[in-house]
Design an enzyme around this catalytic site. Structure first.
Site, short mmCIF file in Angstrom:
data_model
loop_
_atom_site.label_atom_id
_atom_site.label_comp_id
_atom_site.label_asym_id
_atom_site.label_seq_id
_atom_site.Cartn_x
_atom_site.Cartn_y
_atom_site.Cartn_z
N ASP A 127 0.71 -1.24 -0.09
CA ASP A 127 0.23 0.08 0.01
C ASP A 127 0.91 1.32 -0.15
O ASP A 127 1.96 1.20 0.51
CB ASP A 127 -0.87 0.14 1.17
N ARG A 128 0.27 2.26 -0.37
CA ARG A 128 0.98 3.74 -0.56
C ARG A 128 1.37 4.17 0.65
O ARG A 128 2.83 4.66 0.88
CB ARG A 128 -0.05 4.64 -1.17
#
Length: 280
Positions: A127-128
Site C-alpha cells: 500500500d502507498r
C-alpha cells in the site's frame, strides 16, 4: 509500445465506433491530437488513423499526459540487486505502481528512471502508506515466475506495527475473517461468510506488534488490527476516515513490511530480505 520515461502506455477499452471521435469526447483535444500525430496504436500494433473504426470492447494504447504531482520527498534505498530482481526499502507515502493520481510519484516509475531499467516491474504490492521490503523483477522473461510465487503464497512475510496497548487483549492470536474491498470505497470491510483473510498478531511489548499474514487481502493488516480495537498508529482510514492534505507527510502509518523470505524460483536459494527502517 515500449516504456517511455519510466511509464508504459495506457490501455483504453473502447465503446465502439470512430476511435478519434471517442477519444476526443472522453479525454479531450489532447487525446485527439495524439491520434492525428500517429501516437495511438491498436492491439495488433497498427497505428490508429483519422478514419479508424473499432468494435466495442477493442483496446487502443497511448502514452498519457502526466499531470503535475506532489513530490514524495523520500529516497528508495536498494537492499539487493542482480540481473533478475531488485529489492528496495520503500518509504511511506509512495505508491508501488501507477494508479489514479499517483503516476510519476510511484516506486515503479521512479526506479525505472533512476536505475535505467525500463522493464522493471513489481512482483507484489505494498500500500502507498506502508513502508518496507518490496521486490521488483528486472526482465520481462522472469516477471511471471516471481509474480506466480507471490500469488501462490510461497513467500513468508512479516510486518511490524505500532498501536495502543490493551492489557485485556488476548494475544498472541490468529484472526480469520472475510474482508471485502469494493471499487470506489476507501475502506475494506469485514463481512459474514467464508474467511478469506488470516493474520497472526503478537505483541512484542511497548506497543510494538508483529503481524504475520497468511493471505494478502487489501488493507488486511489494518482491518484486523482495527477489529481488535488496536488501530495502527497514523492510520487515516481505520477505524474512521480522516482527511489528510496530499502534501502532509508528517504522520506516517506505523506499518512496516519488515521481512521477506522465500526459496528463489530460479536458483532454489533461500532468500531473506530485511528492512533497515524502524517505526517511530
Amino acid at each position: 509500445m515500449p516504456v517511455r520515461d519510466g511509464l508504459g502506455p495506457a490501455r483504453v477499452r473502447l465503446r465502439g465506433g470512430s476511435v478519434l471521435v471517442e477519444l476526443a469526447s472522453r479525454f479531450g483535444e489532447g487525446a485527439a491530437a495524439k491520434v492525428l500525430a500517429g501516437e495511438v496504436v491498436c492491439a495488433d500494433g497498427s497505428v490508429v488513423g483519422v478514419g479508424t473504426v473499432l468494435p466495442p470492447g477493442a483496446f487502443v494504447y497511448l502514452y498519457r499526459e502526466l499531470r503535475e504531482e506532489i513530490p514524495v520527498p523520500f529516497d528508495i534505498p536498494i537492499l539487493y540487486r542482480d540481473e533478475d530482481i531488485v529489492v528496495v526499502d520503500k518509504p511511506h507515502f509512495l505508491a508501488t505502481m501507477p494508479r489514479g493520481r499517483h503516476v510519476a510519484q510511484t516506486a515503479t516509475v521512479r526506479l525505472r528512471r533512476e536505475l535505467d531499467l525500463p522493464e522493471l516491474s513489481p512482483a507484489h504490492r505494498l500500500d502507498r502508506l506502508t513502508a518496507g521490503v518490496l521486490l521488483f523483477t528486472v526482465r520481462r522473461e522472469v516477471r511471471g515466475t516471481y509474480q506466480t510465487m507471490f500469488a501462490r503464497g510461497l513467500v513468508d512475510k512479516t510486518y511490524l506495527a505500532r498501536a495502543d496497548v490493551d492489557p485485556d487483549a488476548a494475544l498472541p492470536t490468529v484472526l480469520r475473517s472475510r474482508i471485502v474491498k469494493r471499487r470506489g470505497q476507501l475502506q475494506a470491510v469485514e463481512e459474514p461468510g467464508e474467511p478469506n483473510a488470516e493474520t497472526r498478531i503478537e505483541h512484542l511489548g511497548e506497543g510494538l506488534y508483529r503481524l504475520t499474514p497468511r493471505t494478502g487481502r487489501t488493507h488486511q493488516l489494518r482491518v484486523h488490527m482495527a477489529s481488535l480495537g488496536l488501530p495502527i498508529d497514523g492510520d487515516p482510514w481505520y477505524p474512521e476516515v480522516v482527511d489528510v492534505a496530499p502534501d502532509d507527510f508528517s504522520t506516517p502509518l506505523q506499518l512496516l513490511a519488515h521481512t521477506l523470505e522465500f526459496d528463489d524460483p530460479l536458483s532454489g536459494e533461500r532468500r531473506v530480505f530485511v528492512s533497515r527502517r524502524s517505526l517511530a
